[in-house]
Write a protein that holds these residues in place. Structure first.
Motif, mmCIF file in Angstrom:
data_model
loop_
_atom_site.group_PDB
_atom_site.id
_atom_site.type_symbol
_atom_site.label_atom_id
_atom_site.label_comp_id
_atom_site.label_asym_id
_atom_site.label_seq_id
_atom_site.Cartn_x
_atom_site.Cartn_y
_atom_site.Cartn_z
ATOM 1 N N ALA A 259 0.784 -1.239 0.000
ATOM 2 C CA ALA A 259 0.000 0.000 0.000
ATOM 3 C C ALA A 259 0.816 1.290 0.000
ATOM 4 O O ALA A 259 0.473 2.217 -0.729
ATOM 5 N N PRO A 260 1.902 1.442 0.771
ATOM 6 C CA PRO A 260 2.635 2.704 0.686
ATOM 7 C C PRO A 260 3.229 2.941 -0.699
ATOM 8 O O PRO A 260 3.308 4.077 -1.162
ATOM 9 N N LEU A 261 3.654 1.863 -1.371
ATOM 10 C CA LEU A 261 4.239 2.049 -2.688
ATOM 11 C C LEU A 261 3.219 2.599 -3.663
ATOM 12 O O LEU A 261 3.530 3.437 -4.511
ATOM 13 N N LEU A 262 1.952 2.142 -3.511
ATOM 14 C CA LEU A 262 0.916 2.621 -4.405
ATOM 15 C C LEU A 262 0.685 4.112 -4.264
ATOM 16 O O LEU A 262 0.175 4.755 -5.168
ATOM 17 N N LEU A 263 1.036 4.652 -3.083
ATOM 18 C CA LEU A 263 0.844 6.085 -2.914
ATOM 19 C C LEU A 263 1.994 6.863 -3.523
ATOM 20 O O LEU A 263 1.791 7.915 -4.121
ATOM 21 N N VAL A 264 3.214 6.337 -3.378
ATOM 22 C CA VAL A 264 4.384 7.147 -3.710
ATOM 23 C C VAL A 264 4.690 7.126 -5.196
ATOM 24 O O VAL A 264 5.031 8.143 -5.790
ATOM 25 N N ILE A 265 4.542 5.942 -5.827
ATOM 26 C CA ILE A 265 5.037 5.823 -7.204
ATOM 27 C C ILE A 265 4.259 6.702 -8.194
ATOM 28 O O ILE A 265 4.894 7.382 -9.008
ATOM 29 N N PRO A 266 2.921 6.764 -8.141
ATOM 30 C CA PRO A 266 2.259 7.615 -9.132
ATOM 31 C C PRO A 266 2.650 9.078 -9.034
ATOM 32 O O PRO A 266 2.636 9.800 -10.040
ATOM 33 N N VAL A 267 3.021 9.542 -7.850
ATOM 34 C CA VAL A 267 3.364 10.949 -7.695
ATOM 35 C C VAL A 267 4.621 11.272 -8.485
ATOM 36 O O VAL A 267 4.731 12.319 -9.136
ATOM 37 N N PHE A 268 5.578 10.339 -8.480
ATOM 38 C CA PHE A 268 6.809 10.609 -9.228
ATOM 39 C C PHE A 268 6.577 10.534 -10.722
ATOM 40 O O PHE A 268 7.290 11.173 -11.490
ATOM 41 N N ILE A 269 5.584 9.744 -11.146
ATOM 42 C CA ILE A 269 5.353 9.616 -12.580
ATOM 43 C C ILE A 269 4.855 10.933 -13.161
ATOM 44 O O ILE A 269 5.127 11.254 -14.322
ATOM 45 N N ILE A 270 4.137 11.728 -12.314
ATOM 46 C CA ILE A 270 3.598 12.984 -12.841
ATOM 47 C C ILE A 270 4.725 13.881 -13.323
ATOM 48 O O ILE A 270 4.600 14.597 -14.313
ATOM 49 N N LYS B 145 7.818 2.152 6.186
ATOM 50 C CA LYS B 145 6.542 2.174 5.466
ATOM 51 C C LYS B 145 5.769 3.437 5.799
ATOM 52 O O LYS B 145 5.180 4.089 4.933
ATOM 53 N N TRP B 146 5.786 3.814 7.088
ATOM 54 C CA TRP B 146 5.142 5.064 7.427
ATOM 55 C C TRP B 146 5.908 6.231 6.845
ATOM 56 O O TRP B 146 5.322 7.236 6.437
ATOM 57 N N GLY B 147 7.230 6.080 6.779
ATOM 58 C CA GLY B 147 8.031 7.122 6.163
ATOM 59 C C GLY B 147 7.644 7.340 4.716
ATOM 60 O O GLY B 147 7.636 8.464 4.222
ATOM 61 N N LEU B 148 7.289 6.246 4.010
ATOM 62 C CA LEU B 148 6.856 6.408 2.630
ATOM 63 C C LEU B 148 5.520 7.129 2.542
ATOM 64 O O LEU B 148 5.303 7.938 1.643
ATOM 65 N N PHE B 149 4.606 6.885 3.496
ATOM 66 C CA PHE B 149 3.350 7.625 3.497
ATOM 67 C C PHE B 149 3.600 9.111 3.677
ATOM 68 O O PHE B 149 3.040 9.964 2.980
#
Lengths: 370, 225, 399
Positions: free
Chosen positions: C104-115, C250-254
């Protein structure tokens, strides 16, 4: 066709950022609507009333500070008035004026805490809270000049006050009286006409005057429903009949009027302090120890004295049997009685209103549990 | 008009962005080059010549300066002040303490037999681990031998170190606060500038009768707000 | 930019190895890795700077210093935070669904970098130029809702599910106004590519399409879970909501993903509405940085001053307020585009004037309508100061 849904029960436990102290609630939700609230308290019970039976009358003053730790001077004042009534002591004039100044300053500090933390629970990330704490810091510094401690100050003694105020206190007080209205204006400009606060607090958790009187609610909550009852006007003690002030009364009975009423009460308290400073005369602040000894032995009997605390009617019931400690001491704590209507106020509202209503009632767990 | 309440709120916070900071960084404060020079009462060139290591730290933004917070003379603090040549071990302070912290053990000393015998003090312990600094012990002392102190930082690793025994009380630095001691306030004494190590300087407050107090007030300057 | 780096790598390769199979594929892959590395590191550096800047700025709004101990003026605070978070123990609850919990944390972080791959940092400084990049940005941002519901469901925690359901309802409701508010810009530019939009902005679009700018700004505040819409992590109510059971990196990634999303929203806003890298003297990347910092300052200023909304008020605002505003904007812009076609030279000014005169009054109208829909107003006569001589109102009505 309706969808079958199940209510869920959540335990908002004793450790929580928004309950003012250790307080536990079991809330049942249907979606976001609250259907049932069960408050559970008692986590801060220290047995003050039992401890008082082994202490002398002057030592009990230190116990009263710690009940409602945000408004210690008011607790002291109520207890000392009960002791004076029991033992027929005539208080010294200058002592009474100093008592009134200290109590009204403490009322301002307590309302600042209430307003600041209410807005913090609404979600403004700390800005109104820091402005309120900045003003309260000035009041606490004045208390340190006066009696050596900032919060738990056992400043009052039977017959008056402990010690006279130094010259530094009067200088600080006059500059505080000049600057404080500007600070309240700034707080009001930030909050009172904010549309988000309107939509979150207006019309939420409405109380009718019949409900409030039937549940014996007192204090700012009662005055926000439309009943003009304030013990400083209706049953005056000390010299409150000699000063001129007004009590604000609103008719709406919702969260917004409770918040606005506390801000208006702060301004009225400042008026009282200003008049006390004008009226005060030089003299002794404490009766001589030949008239009122250190170890007080009141005659047998009992008495009940109630004052207008910052959260409602604060009552002290003392029974004495002629010895140096009280036989029984009971406190009618305003926060505990105000808490009984929490369930009726909350049923039917949404989850977002839970902590706003709770903050609007202004409960202090030290007073609820004693 | 709608929306104006929100904009008023924004303007209040914006105005406070430029007002000075209200908090105090305690116990030490981060300063730049000018702050370091001002704290030592030097100009910047003199600071560079005297102490170039601190100058470099200040330029990089890593220098700190000690800060003393403001306290008032009546502050009820730790570090109790006890004058042992004046104390008669009457134990009024021990009786008056609500928590029963003070422990006094004496034996007959054999001196001053004419006036009743003096007490010799074996033990005079104040257990500050449970003290609430209410000051009732100071109020009770009839001879002004016990005073409140001015300190508040006495963290310790062991509970037993929190008990002030007789030797500690006699030998520590004495800064009595003026809580319930009006004789200090008449002298305009500041507890942090000076220490009073001798009882003769501290003196005793004579408790006057009610008429005398009223007369004193009439003679003094009337408070004129 | 792509050709530039490709040519350099080609030159270097030819020095070492003469001719191998699949040379173009290898070189293309290496170029992609270098560009991706640069973009991701830039964004991460920006996130660290934003964490420090936000805490200092919030402190100044509240008349106190922010963090100023680690490093000169406290610059290394975010590094200290990151190191601390990495050393914490990684706890997975017993009843949790392990695979979804970890993903779940990866799903939050990766799309942001794609923008950040389609945003132009200068006239020829971009990673990729797709001809539907505006639609691409909108599509990628909607993946973050999935991560919130995954995190909450995998935690097996009632309070987490509570806050996550609120958040998903809010995210879904706000995507429609955000998407529709871009239709006006697409009508004017006749192209969906972000490069074309940036080139077309002689006058920044915030002056020409004010309604779309307001709707887009509020919508992106809701998408990144910021005040006044931060009810998912309403600390005073639910104490961190869906992130409750996460600890360690993991919380750090959030945490990182939230701040990176804030930077992404600010960048997209300044590219589409403020003109991106356009500007007189300095190179484009400086202008973009200045505009992003200005938008972030505004976001932090709002966070310091306003309390938060309740969930039903948030949904009301989306469906009854912002959605209608976008429809009004589309109608007015499409009529204006037909009247003043591409042949006109001052086309943008005329369209802007049409929008201000016809579309902006609807903003006032709709906010006024929203105000009275949810609560009863306490009227002036209820705030009086009777001293106790008046009989209270309820006694008068009874007798």
């Amino acid at each position: 066709m309706s969808i079958k849904s199940e209510p869920i029960t959540i335990n908002l436990g004793p450790q929580h950022p928004s309950t003012h102290g250790v307080f536990r609630m079991r809330v049942t939700f249907d979606g976001e609507t609250i259907i049932d609230v069960e408050p559970i308290f008692g986590y801060l019970h220290r047995g003050s009333e039992k401890l008082a039976e082994e202490r002398t009358y002057t030592q009990v003053v230190t116990l009263t500070d710690r009940m409602d730790y945000v408004s210690s001077m008011l607790n002291n004042q109520g207890y000392i008035l009960a002791v004076e009534k029991l033992s027929n002591i005539k208080p010294e004039t200058r002592g009474v004026w100093l008592r009134m100044i200290a109590s009204e300053l403490q009322r301002i500090a307590s309302h600042l805490v209430a307003v600041g933390f209410l807005i913090q629970d609404l979600g403004a990330w700390g800005t109104p809270l820091t402005y309120a704490m900045r003003e309260r810091e000035k009041i606490l510094q004045m208390f340190e000049m006066l009696c050596g401690a900032r919060i738990t100050n056992s400043y009052m003694r039977p017959g008056g006050v402990f010690m006279d105020a130094p010259q530094q206190f009067w200088d600080n007080l006059s500059s505080f009286i000049d600057e404080f209205p500007a600070a309240v204006d700034e707080l009001e400009r930030l909050l009172t006409s904010n549309e988000i606060i309107f939509s979150r607090t207006k019309g939420v958790a409405v109380l009718t005057p019949e409900q409030a009187i039937n549940a014996s609610i007192t204090g700012p909550i009662l005055r926000s429903t439309g009943v003009p009852w304030d013990l400083r006007k209706n049953d005056p003690y000390d010299y409150y009949d000699k000063v001129d002030f007004e009590i604000p009364v609103h008719n709406a009975g919702d969260n917004y009027s409770r918040y606005l009423l506390r801000v208006q009460e702060m301004r009225e308290s400042l008026k009282i302090v200003k008049q006390c400073v004008d009226f005060i005369e030089p003299g002794p602040v404490r009766p001589h120890h030949d008239d009122v000894p250190f170890l007080l032995r009141p005659p047998k009997g009992d008495c009940y004295v109630a004052i207008e605390g910052s959260k409602g009617e604060l009552g002290f019931y003392l029974v004495s049997d002629g010895s140096i400690s009280p036989y029984r001491w009971h406190v009618r704590s305003s926060s505990l009685i105000n808490l009984t209507l929490l369930r009726e106020m909350l049923i039917g509202t949404l989850f977002g209103d839970l902590f706003v209503t709770f903050g609007g009632i202004d409960i202090n767990m030290g007073e609820v549990d004693r | 008009m709608i929306g104006f309440g929100l904009i008023k709120g924004l303007s209040v916070t914006f105005r406070n962005l430029f007002s000075p900071v209200f908090t105090v960084q305690y116990p030490d404060k981060r300063v730049g080059v000018f702050g370091l020079a001002k704290s030592r009462n030097l100009s910047i060139l003199q600071l560079f010549k005297e102490d170039s290591k601190q100058f470099l730290y200040a330029v990089l933004g890593l220098a700190t300066v000690k800060v003393k917070n403001e306290q008032f003379p009546r502050f009820r603090g730790n570090e109790f002040v006890w004058y042992d040549d004046r104390c008669t071990a009457c134990a009024s302070c021990a009786k008056y303490c609500p928590l029963g912290i003070i422990e006094i053990v004496t034996h007959a000393s054999g001196e001053n037999l004419q006036a009743g015998e003096n007490y010799a003090i074996d033990k005079f312990d104040i257990g500050t681990g449970r003290c609430m600094f209410c000051g009732l012990c100071v109020e009770a002392c009839p001879y002004d031998a016990l005073h409140m102190g001015t300190d508040f930082e006495r963290g310790n690793y062991h509970r037993s170190n929190l008990v002030l025994d007789k030797e500690t009380l006699i030998s520590q630095v004495k800064n009595p606060s003026s809580w319930f001691r009006p004789q200090f306030e008449e002298k305009e004494y500041n507890p942090w500038d000076s220490e009073i190590s001798d009882y003769k300087e501290a003196g005793r407050h004579e408790k006057l009768s009610n008429e005398k107090i009223k007369q004193n007030w009439v003679n003094k300057r009337k408070f004129n707000g | 930019m792509f050709e530039f780096i490709y040519n350099i790598l080609d030159f270097l390769f030819d020095l070492v190895i003469k001719d191998i199979m699949f040379e173009t594929y290898i070189l293309t892959g290496l170029t992609g890795i270098i560009i991706g590395f640069a973009v991701i590191n830039g964004v991460l550096g920006g996130v660290l700077a934003l964490i420090w800047g936000e805490r200092r700025l919030l402190g100044r709004f509240q008349q106190r210093t922010g963090p100023n101990r680690w490093g000169p003026q406290g610059i290394l605070t975010s590094t200290a935070d990151a190191v601390k978070v990495m050393f914490k123990e990684d706890i997975v609850p017993e009843e949790a669904d392990k695979y979804i919990f970890n993903v779940a944390p990866l799903l939050l972080v990766i799309p942001v970098f794609i923008i950040f791959s389609v945003i132009p940092f200068g006239i020829s400084l971009y990673a990729v130029d797709i001809n539907v990049s505006a639609l691409f940005i909108l599509a990628i941002t909607s993946i973050s809702g999935l991560s919130i519901i995954c995190a909450a469901w995998a935690s097996a925690n009632r309070i987490a599910i509570f806050s996550a359901l609120r958040s998903v309802a809010m995210l879904i409701s706000y995507e429609i106004p955000v998407g529709l508010s871009l239709v006006g810009i697409l009508l004017i530019c006749e192209s969906m590519s972000v490069m074309d939009i940036v080139i077309y902005q002689k006058i920044p679009f915030i002056l020409i399409q004010p309604v779309a700018a307001i709707v887009f700004f509020l919508g992106s505040l809701a998408e990144i879970n910021r005040t006044p819409f931060d009810l998912t992590e309403a600390e005073s109510e639910l104490a961190a909501g869906y992130q409750n059971d996460y600890s360690g990196m993991k919380w750090g990634l959030f945490y990182l993903g939230e701040f990176a999303a804030a930077i992404a929203a600010a960048t997209v806003f300044s590219t589409l509405f403020l003109g991106g890298p356009n500007g007189p003297f300095l190179p484009g990347i400086f202008w973009l940085t200045i505009k992003v910092v200005a938008v972030l300052f505004f976001i932090i200023w709002i966070r310091a001053s306003w309390p938060r909304f309740r969930i039903d008020q948030v949904l009301n605002l989306a469906w009854k307020g912002l959605f209608e505003l976008t429809l009004v904007n589309i109608i007015v812009t499409s009529i204006a585009v037909i009247i003043w076609t591409d042949a006109d030279s001052n086309r943008l000014i005329y369209i802007g004037l049409a929008n201000w005169i016809f579309a902006f009054p609807f903003v006032i109208l709709i906010f006024k309508m929203l105000k009275t829909s949810n609560y009863q107003d306490t009227n002036k006569e209820s705030m009086s100061y009777p001293i106790g001589s008046d009989t209270p109102k309820f006694m008068k009505e009874k007798s």
